[in-house]
Design a protein around this motif. Structure first.
Motif, short mmCIF file in Angstrom:
data_model
loop_
_atom_site.label_atom_id
_atom_site.label_comp_id
_atom_site.label_asym_id
_atom_site.label_seq_id
_atom_site.Cartn_x
_atom_site.Cartn_y
_atom_site.Cartn_z
N ASN A 12 0.84 -1.19 0.00
CA ASN A 12 0.00 0.00 0.00
C ASN A 12 0.87 1.24 0.00
OD1 ASN A 12 -2.41 -1.57 0.44
ND2 ASN A 12 -1.87 -1.70 2.60
N GLU A 13 0.29 2.33 -0.50
CA GLU A 13 0.98 3.62 -0.51
C GLU A 13 0.00 4.67 0.01
OE1 GLU A 13 2.15 5.88 -4.35
OE2 GLU A 13 3.64 4.27 -4.08
N ASN A 14 0.29 5.24 1.18
CA ASN A 14 -0.53 6.30 1.78
C ASN A 14 -1.94 5.82 2.17
OD1 ASN A 14 -0.37 8.99 2.73
ND2 ASN A 14 -1.64 9.70 1.05
N TYR A 15 -2.11 4.52 2.35
CA TYR A 15 -3.44 3.95 2.58
C TYR A 15 -4.00 4.32 3.96
CZ TYR A 15 -7.22 0.54 2.17
OH TYR A 15 -8.45 -0.08 2.10
N GLU A 16 -3.13 4.33 4.99
CA GLU A 16 -3.63 4.69 6.33
C GLU A 16 -4.10 6.14 6.38
OE1 GLU A 16 -2.01 3.25 10.04
OE2 GLU A 16 -0.80 1.79 8.94
N LYS A 17 -3.36 7.05 5.74
CA LYS A 17 -3.77 8.46 5.71
C LYS A 17 -5.10 8.60 4.97
CE LYS A 17 -3.29 12.92 6.20
NZ LYS A 17 -3.58 13.53 7.50
N ARG A 29 -8.13 1.25 10.91
CA ARG A 29 -7.06 1.62 9.97
C ARG A 29 -5.89 0.66 10.08
NH1 ARG A 29 -7.87 6.99 11.82
NH2 ARG A 29 -5.78 7.08 12.73
N LYS A 30 -5.49 0.34 11.32
CA LYS A 30 -4.36 -0.58 11.53
C LYS A 30 -4.69 -1.95 10.97
CE LYS A 30 -1.72 2.35 13.63
NZ LYS A 30 -0.66 2.96 12.85
N LEU A 31 -5.90 -2.43 11.20
CA LEU A 31 -6.32 -3.72 10.67
C LEU A 31 -6.45 -3.67 9.15
CD1 LEU A 31 -9.05 -4.62 13.31
CD2 LEU A 31 -6.80 -5.69 13.08
N GLY A 32 -7.01 -2.59 8.63
CA GLY A 32 -7.24 -2.44 7.19
C GLY A 32 -5.95 -2.41 6.39
N ALA A 33 -4.89 -1.90 6.99
CA ALA A 33 -3.61 -1.83 6.29
C ALA A 33 -3.00 -3.22 6.09
CB ALA A 33 -2.65 -0.93 7.05
N HIS A 34 -3.52 -4.21 6.83
CA HIS A 34 -3.01 -5.59 6.76
C HIS A 34 -4.16 -6.56 6.56
CE1 HIS A 34 0.82 -3.95 8.04
NE2 HIS A 34 0.17 -3.33 8.99
N LEU A 114 -1.92 -5.06 -10.71
CA LEU A 114 -3.18 -4.32 -10.72
C LEU A 114 -3.00 -3.21 -9.70
CD1 LEU A 114 -6.25 -3.92 -11.32
CD2 LEU A 114 -6.68 -5.49 -9.44
N VAL A 115 -3.14 -1.96 -10.14
CA VAL A 115 -2.96 -0.82 -9.25
C VAL A 115 -4.32 -0.16 -9.05
CG1 VAL A 115 -1.80 1.39 -8.88
CG2 VAL A 115 -0.61 -0.47 -10.09
N GLN A 116 -4.73 -0.08 -7.78
CA GLN A 116 -5.97 0.63 -7.43
C GLN A 116 -5.58 1.94 -6.80
OE1 GLN A 116 -9.29 -2.79 -6.62
NE2 GLN A 116 -8.68 -1.58 -4.90
N THR A 117 -6.10 3.03 -7.35
CA THR A 117 -5.84 4.36 -6.81
C THR A 117 -7.15 4.92 -6.28
OG1 THR A 117 -4.13 4.69 -8.49
CG2 THR A 117 -4.93 6.65 -7.36
N TYR A 118 -7.10 5.48 -5.08
CA TYR A 118 -8.28 6.09 -4.47
C TYR A 118 -7.96 7.55 -4.18
CZ TYR A 118 -8.94 1.18 -3.09
OH TYR A 118 -9.04 -0.18 -3.08
N VAL A 119 -8.94 8.43 -4.39
CA VAL A 119 -8.78 9.83 -4.01
C VAL A 119 -10.04 10.27 -3.28
CG1 VAL A 119 -8.40 12.20 -4.80
CG2 VAL A 119 -7.32 10.30 -6.03
N ALA A 125 -4.35 7.50 -2.33
CA ALA A 125 -3.70 6.28 -1.85
C ALA A 125 -3.67 5.27 -2.99
CB ALA A 125 -4.47 5.70 -0.67
N LYS A 126 -2.72 4.35 -2.92
CA LYS A 126 -2.64 3.29 -3.93
C LYS A 126 -2.47 1.95 -3.23
CE LYS A 126 -0.79 6.05 -7.66
NZ LYS A 126 0.06 6.12 -8.80
#
Length: 132
Positions: A12-17, A29-34, A114-119, A125-126
């Motif tokens: 992930n990239e910047n996913y927690e933020k 957030r901590k669980l979601g990152a993993h 497969l890259v998922q980008t969210y804004v 985040a990616k």
């Protein structure tokens, strides 16, 4: 049809933020990152079936390009919106039911990932997935 297959989250990239901006609690957030998310995508013309399996839930979503549908995020946030193809990208625009704010999403194949980008609210985040 390049999206067809099973994809497992790699990094992930910047996913927690991003999740913080979405209003997700620190514990989630901590669980979601993993979450060990695995996505299985099947495309048949303009129709898609997407199965999402994670540590938290397993759901199957069916949608047709350009047709609005309802969706709930893993934290319970309810959205309505649609996916469209723009070139070789799946581009989604979803509106939160609770506050009317827009979540933009994009799925694209870059190399063998497969890259998922969210804004959301200016925070990007990616999530990067490898074929399983």
């Amino acid at each position: 049809m390049a999206f067809n297959g099973t994809w497992k989250v790699d990094r992930n990239e910047n996913y927690e933020k991003f999740m913080e901006t979405m209003g997700v609690s620190m514990m989630k957030r901590k669980l979601g990152a993993h979450d060990n998310l695995k996505i299985t995508i099947h495309q048949d013309g303009n129709k898609f079936t997407v199965k999402e399996s994670s540590n938290f839930r397993t759901i199957e979503i069916e949608f047709t390009l350009g047709v609005n549908f309802e969706y709930s995020l893993a934290d319970g946030t309810e959205l309505t919106g649609s996916w469209n193809m723009e070139g070789n990208k799946l581009v989604g625009k979803f509106t939160r039911k609770d506050n009317g704010k827009v979540l933009a999403a994009c799925r694209e194949i870059i190399g063998d990932e497969l890259v998922q980008t969210y804004v959301y609210e200016g925070v990007e985040a990616k999530r990067f997935f490898k074929r399983d």
